[in-house]
Structures are given as C-alpha cells and as structure tokens.
Scaffold this motif. Sequence first.
Motif, short mmCIF file in Angstrom:
data_model
loop_
_atom_site.label_atom_id
_atom_site.label_comp_id
_atom_site.label_asym_id
_atom_site.label_seq_id
_atom_site.Cartn_x
_atom_site.Cartn_y
_atom_site.Cartn_z
N THR A 1 -15.42 16.88 -2.39
CA THR A 1 -14.79 15.57 -2.29
C THR A 1 -15.83 14.50 -2.00
OG1 THR A 1 -14.25 16.15 0.00
CG2 THR A 1 -12.50 16.37 -1.62
N THR B 1 -10.64 4.73 4.63
CA THR B 1 -9.69 3.80 4.00
C THR B 1 -10.02 3.60 2.52
OG1 THR B 1 -11.05 1.91 4.66
CG2 THR B 1 -9.28 2.57 6.16
N LYS B 2 -11.10 4.23 2.04
CA LYS B 2 -11.52 4.08 0.65
C LYS B 2 -10.93 5.19 -0.21
CE LYS B 2 -15.95 2.32 2.38
NZ LYS B 2 -17.40 2.62 2.48
N ASP B 3 -10.89 4.95 -1.53
CA ASP B 3 -10.37 5.94 -2.47
C ASP B 3 -11.32 7.14 -2.54
OD1 ASP B 3 -8.18 4.40 -3.13
OD2 ASP B 3 -9.20 3.40 -4.79
N SER C 1 -3.12 14.15 -4.61
CA SER C 1 -2.17 13.62 -5.58
C SER C 1 -1.35 14.76 -6.17
CB SER C 1 -2.92 12.88 -6.70
OG SER C 1 -2.05 12.59 -7.78
N GLY D 1 -0.32 5.11 -0.63
CA GLY D 1 -0.08 5.58 -1.99
C GLY D 1 1.33 6.08 -2.24
N LYS E 1 0.83 -1.21 0.00
CA LYS E 1 0.00 0.00 0.00
C LYS E 1 0.87 1.26 0.00
CE LYS E 1 -3.48 -2.30 2.91
NZ LYS E 1 -4.13 -2.26 4.25
N ARG F 1 -1.28 7.66 5.66
CA ARG F 1 -2.01 7.53 4.41
C ARG F 1 -1.33 6.49 3.53
NH1 ARG F 1 -6.02 10.83 4.29
NH2 ARG F 1 -6.05 12.88 5.31
N HIS G 1 -16.30 9.81 -2.09
CA HIS G 1 -15.71 8.50 -2.35
C HIS G 1 -15.80 8.17 -3.85
CE1 HIS G 1 -16.46 7.27 2.04
NE2 HIS G 1 -15.17 7.26 1.86
N LEU G 2 -14.72 7.61 -4.39
CA LEU G 2 -14.72 7.24 -5.80
C LEU G 2 -15.81 6.21 -6.09
CD1 LEU G 2 -13.43 7.43 -8.59
CD2 LEU G 2 -11.76 5.71 -7.86
N GLU G 3 -15.97 5.24 -5.19
CA GLU G 3 -16.98 4.21 -5.39
C GLU G 3 -18.40 4.81 -5.35
OE1 GLU G 3 -18.95 1.01 -6.34
OE2 GLU G 3 -16.76 1.14 -6.44
N THR H 1 -12.17 10.96 -4.55
CA THR H 1 -11.95 11.77 -5.75
C THR H 1 -12.44 13.19 -5.50
OG1 THR H 1 -12.31 11.89 -8.16
CG2 THR H 1 -14.19 11.23 -6.81
#
Length: 269
Positions: free
Chosen positions: A168, A157-159, A128, A112, A98, A110, A170-172, A161
């Motif tokens: 902001t 803990t989720k991605d 990013s 990444g 991770k 974090r 969650h990507l999901e 975007t």
Amino acid sequence: MEKGHGDFGCSHYKRRCKIRAPCCDEIFDCRHCHNESKNSIEVDPLDRHEVPRHEIKKVICSLCETEQDVQQHCINCGVCMGKYFCSKCNFFDDDVSKNQYHCDECGICRVGGEENFFHCSKCGCCYSTTLKNSHNCVEKAMHHNCPVCFEFLFDTTKDITVLPCCHTIHLECVKEMERHFQYSCPVCSKSYCDMSRVWERLDREVASTAMPQVYLNKMVWILCNDCGENSEVNFHIVAHKCLKCNSYNTRRTRGVGASCSSEISEMIE
C-alpha cells in the motif's frame, strides 16, 4: 444551529469547534494541526508527540468560545459544531460530502461511504468493495508508513492505492514516482504497471548496442525483481533480460562488477 457553517476550521476540516489536546493541554483546530505543530523540525525530538484522538475530552465552540465536554451541539449557543459527528472518535466535520462513516473494526472514521467499503480482518483495514473478491490479504497491510513520504497510512487523510504486489502507498506518491519515471514498487521492486512496451524498446536498444570485444563472452547472474527467477545471461552494458518472464527489471548478483542495485534506475517512458 447553522450559524457559522463553513466559516471556521482549518486546512484539514471545516468545523465549528477546536480541541483541547489531552497530552499537552493546549488548544488546536484539530488533532492534525496539533501533530504538525508538535512534530515539526523546530521541536526538540524529546518533546514531539501526537494527540490520542480517543482521549480528547474537551472542545471549544468557535462561535462563543465555550469550553465543554465533547458533544455535537454547543451547550451555550446551541450551534452544531460539526454536521458529521462521531462520539467514538471525538471527531467533527462540517463537510459531509466526504460521506464519512465509522468503522468499528478499524476503530476510526473513514471517508467514501460505508456502502462502498468492506473491512478485511486479516489486512486490518478497509478496502473498496471493487477489491472484495480479488485482493490478496497481507496482514496489517496499512499499519505501516508510506514507503515514499513515510506518513503512517492507517489513519492518513490522503487517498491510498494498493499495488499489484499488494503493498500500500499514497496515490499521490505513486503519481510522483511516475513523474520521475519510476514504475516499480519501492518496497519489493516489482513493476506495478504494464512495462511490455518499455521492454520492447530495451530489446531494440540492446540489439543495436555493440559490446566491446572484451565483454562478448562474459556471463553474469541476475535476479528478476518481477518473477524472482535467477538466470545466467550474457553481460550487456544497457540492461539484462530475465530468461523466464522477459522483464528487464533485474539486478546483477554475480559477475562483472556485480551490483545489488537495480539495473534500471530510470525506466524509459
């Protein structure tokens, strides 16, 4: 030291230790397991609470069951309880793929890779590096709940975007919205992707849908969710087009049964 690697842990982390929660003195695989247990719908709302990660003082080795102060290696059997270990967050994880790192300004660990992220002091979070020269600062940008699932975003803990409107999510959750043909930000209602093809299709649908005689000369005021412009336009039963940016992501504010709800409740694929 490698004994038991990958054999212990929970759905959140692979690790060779458990924690004793300082808030309730109970033992859990990790703080997320504690929070899910103590905040389930079966728990009395008055008894719900979350474990303060920085206050964890004791861990229990999963191999020899020895309880001890927070440290990377067991004082009894010597096993490494987590290949990644942060003494600031009292955090253990055996899955180093991770690329975990600790951000002092965020105050948490974090994932990444530190080289791939920068901390924005105004937003109060890490982004990013691809956004370093292009993101719009929003104070405390991630210090709120996801507008879809309501999970707190800062330490999720989720991605995550960042939408073009700078909100902001969650990507999901964005993907779930798209599966239901929802393409506007749930916070500000601005379109978050190119909708030009949808607007062209609506142009054709509006042109081909004849209006009843009683509504032919009716006018309504609309507010565009995309550009914020107010316009007075001809009433139509299909949708209303913004005169400034040509978006159909609008809502009526005055006239012919004015409604504050969005004109387009379900975008056309």
